[in-house]
Write a protein that holds these residues in place. Sequence first.
Motif, PDB file in Angstrom:
ATOM      1  N   ARG A 194       0.885  -1.130   0.140  1.00 35.94           N
ATOM      2  CA  ARG A 194       0.107   0.020  -0.131  1.00 35.94           C
ATOM      3  C   ARG A 194       0.879   1.231   0.089  1.00 35.94           C
ATOM      4  NH1 ARG A 194      -5.489  -0.997   1.034  1.00 35.94           N
ATOM      5  NH2 ARG A 194      -5.515   1.017  -0.271  1.00 35.94           N
TER       6      ARG A 194
ATOM      7  N   ASP B 200     -11.303  -7.734  -6.504  1.00 37.79           N
ATOM      8  CA  ASP B 200     -12.370  -7.020  -6.559  1.00 37.79           C
ATOM      9  C   ASP B 200     -13.279  -7.242  -5.308  1.00 37.79           C
ATOM     10  OD1 ASP B 200     -11.851  -5.676  -8.976  1.00 37.79           O
ATOM     11  OD2 ASP B 200     -13.051  -7.253 -10.001  1.00 37.79           O
TER      12      ASP B 200
ATOM     13  N   ASN C 227     -11.877  -5.672  -2.247  1.00 37.27           N
ATOM     14  CA  ASN C 227     -12.041  -4.239  -2.327  1.00 37.27           C
ATOM     15  C   ASN C 227     -13.584  -3.736  -1.825  1.00 37.27           C
ATOM     16  OD1 ASN C 227      -9.378  -3.008  -2.940  1.00 37.27           O
ATOM     17  ND2 ASN C 227      -9.761  -3.033  -4.895  1.00 37.27           N
ATOM     18  N   ASP C 228     -14.522  -4.669  -2.241  1.00 33.99           N
ATOM     19  CA  ASP C 228     -15.706  -4.477  -1.966  1.00 33.99           C
ATOM     20  C   ASP C 228     -15.973  -4.446  -0.342  1.00 33.99           C
ATOM     21  OD1 ASP C 228     -16.771  -4.055  -4.396  1.00 33.99           O
ATOM     22  OD2 ASP C 228     -17.496  -6.304  -4.691  1.00 33.99           O
TER      23      ASP C 228
ATOM     24  N   PRO D 189      -9.823   1.403  -0.888  1.00 32.00           N
ATOM     25  CA  PRO D 189      -9.598   0.089  -1.706  1.00 32.00           C
ATOM     26  C   PRO D 189      -8.244  -0.085  -2.175  1.00 32.00           C
ATOM     27  CG  PRO D 189     -10.976   1.620  -2.946  1.00 32.00           C
ATOM     28  CD  PRO D 189     -10.877   2.214  -1.663  1.00 32.00           C
ATOM     29  N   ILE D 190      -7.559  -1.247  -2.606  1.00 30.79           N
ATOM     30  CA  ILE D 190      -6.382  -1.155  -3.102  1.00 30.79           C
ATOM     31  C   ILE D 190      -6.453  -0.992  -4.578  1.00 30.79           C
ATOM     32  CG2 ILE D 190      -4.781  -3.070  -3.766  1.00 30.79           C
ATOM     33  CD1 ILE D 190      -5.934  -4.663  -1.571  1.00 30.79           C
TER      34      ILE D 190
ATOM     35  N   ASP E 200      -0.514   2.612  -4.548  1.00 33.45           N
ATOM     36  CA  ASP E 200      -0.480   1.013  -4.304  1.00 33.45           C
ATOM     37  C   ASP E 200       0.128  -0.115  -5.312  1.00 33.45           C
ATOM     38  OD1 ASP E 200      -2.072   1.700  -2.054  1.00 33.45           O
ATOM     39  OD2 ASP E 200      -3.943   1.365  -3.006  1.00 33.45           O
TER      40      ASP E 200
END
Lengths: 235, 249
Positions: free
Chosen positions: B9, B38, B41-42, B51-52, B112
Amino acid sequence: MKLLAGLFNSSLGKKLLMALTGAALLLFVIGHLVGNLQIFFGPEVLNAYGHFLQSNVEIIWPARLGLLLTVALHIWSAIRLTAENRAARPIPYAGNPAPAAATYASRTMMMSGLIVASFIVYHLLHFTVKTPQVNFAGEDFHKLTYQLANGTECHDVYAMMIAGFRQPLVAGFYLLAMFLLCLHLSHGVQAAFHSLGLKNKAWSPALSTFGYVVAGAIFLGYASIPLAVLTGIVR
Amino acid sequence: MNLTLKVWRQKNADDPGQFETYDAPGIIPDMSFLEMLDVVNDQLIAAGKEPIAFDSDCREGICGTCSLVINGTPHGGQKATTACQLHMRHFSDGDTITIEPWRARPFPVLRDLVVDRGAFDRIIQAGGFVSVNTGGTPEANGLPVLKDDADLAMDAAQCIGCGACVAACKNASAMLFVSAKISHLGLLPQGKVEKDRRALKMVAQMDQEGFGNCTVTGSCEAVCPKEISINFIARMNGDYAVALLKQGA
Ligand code: HEM
Ligand code: FES
């Protein structure tokens, strides 16, 4: 000037220098080996060869200076290229993973090269300058003389090599250096064809094999001399 | 399957960045690697976290946008596979997966896992094109092309410019990418005209960007999702040497 600038400043130019000087050094290493192997034909043959080289100043000094320049260029481009390579990856990957598919020899070219360079310095002091302090034999190699069949008085290269390699420590260092040279060349020979653009899909496997065979043959050839002396086969 | 992710990150180009650890529970083996991200991230968004950031576009292995170093290998080490085409079935339940951005000085991290690959664009701008003047369409059979040359040019033209070669090379060398571009244009009659100039200009730009130098380790071709051969680098070396000599002293 354009050509020199291209060779010395660009990445591919420096790789060309690396390959050309490496190939020149390889040719020397092969020629030197053929000369040295004459030890197996006895003192008369080897000493006559040694005397031939020593007495032709017009041959030996240009050759020495040329070799020195070649080694210097090889080391200079190695250092410049390696410095650029380090600078191109300032942050390493976590846990320093081994680079994919890379052979050990290919990853350690600088290390094997630098140890071979230190060997070259020792070798020159040992047998060329004949510094008594580095031969561990307790004698001065300058004083060894030999009379050729035609009556000429010359340096006894044969006796010097025997006295030199009778010291296990010295012979061991020679063997180690030759092994590292072999490692260097096992990657270096194929890399040189690559850097010179003399490689394609059809030739690539054969060139790799050629590199391994040349590197192995050079190791066996050079190693045979200290081993023959240590085991008393040559005395 | 339940996984643990160790993800790089980094807020922006100036942030030093660090690894963060995340749980990735309930991953379906048929998901692609990016779909897995995904899902993670959600969960991060639902938890009110950032989120990444990662790059992707086509998600079918043809655009070269996805760029993840997965467990130390660009695109995750499945032969001829981009990260977007990598499926989670290649991992095992309970695995810890390390995810990093491409690492090379000419590819600065923007955020990131996203890096700036503008250096590749500048190399292309320097000479990776064929100058064609407009006019009538030439007769297709008017330019004979040897089948062998066409095949080789097509092999090189497979390059999607993802930069995995740079990411994998221990020297961060871009030579596989540059050589693929130089070869695919230089092998065909339309591109042959500018062959020498192209080699000199693209290599000069590559050097200026600060990429490293080839030491023939073969890491680039091993990770290349399009299996571009390292022999193209040898071809480029030859092209460059000829171009250098033709320039004169
Ligand atoms: C008898 C001495 C030596 C011989 C015969 C030799 C031979 C070669 C050859 C044939 C190559 C391949 C050229 C290329 O990369 O295209 C090479 C590469 C190289 N050599 Fe040497 N070399 C010798 C000494 C050294 C020394 C003293 C150094 C240390 C500074 C060194 C460092 C390197 C490096 C770093 C490469 C590049 C490796 C690569 O690109 O993969 N070499 N050498
Ligand atoms: S997203 Fe297009 S190749 Fe992976």
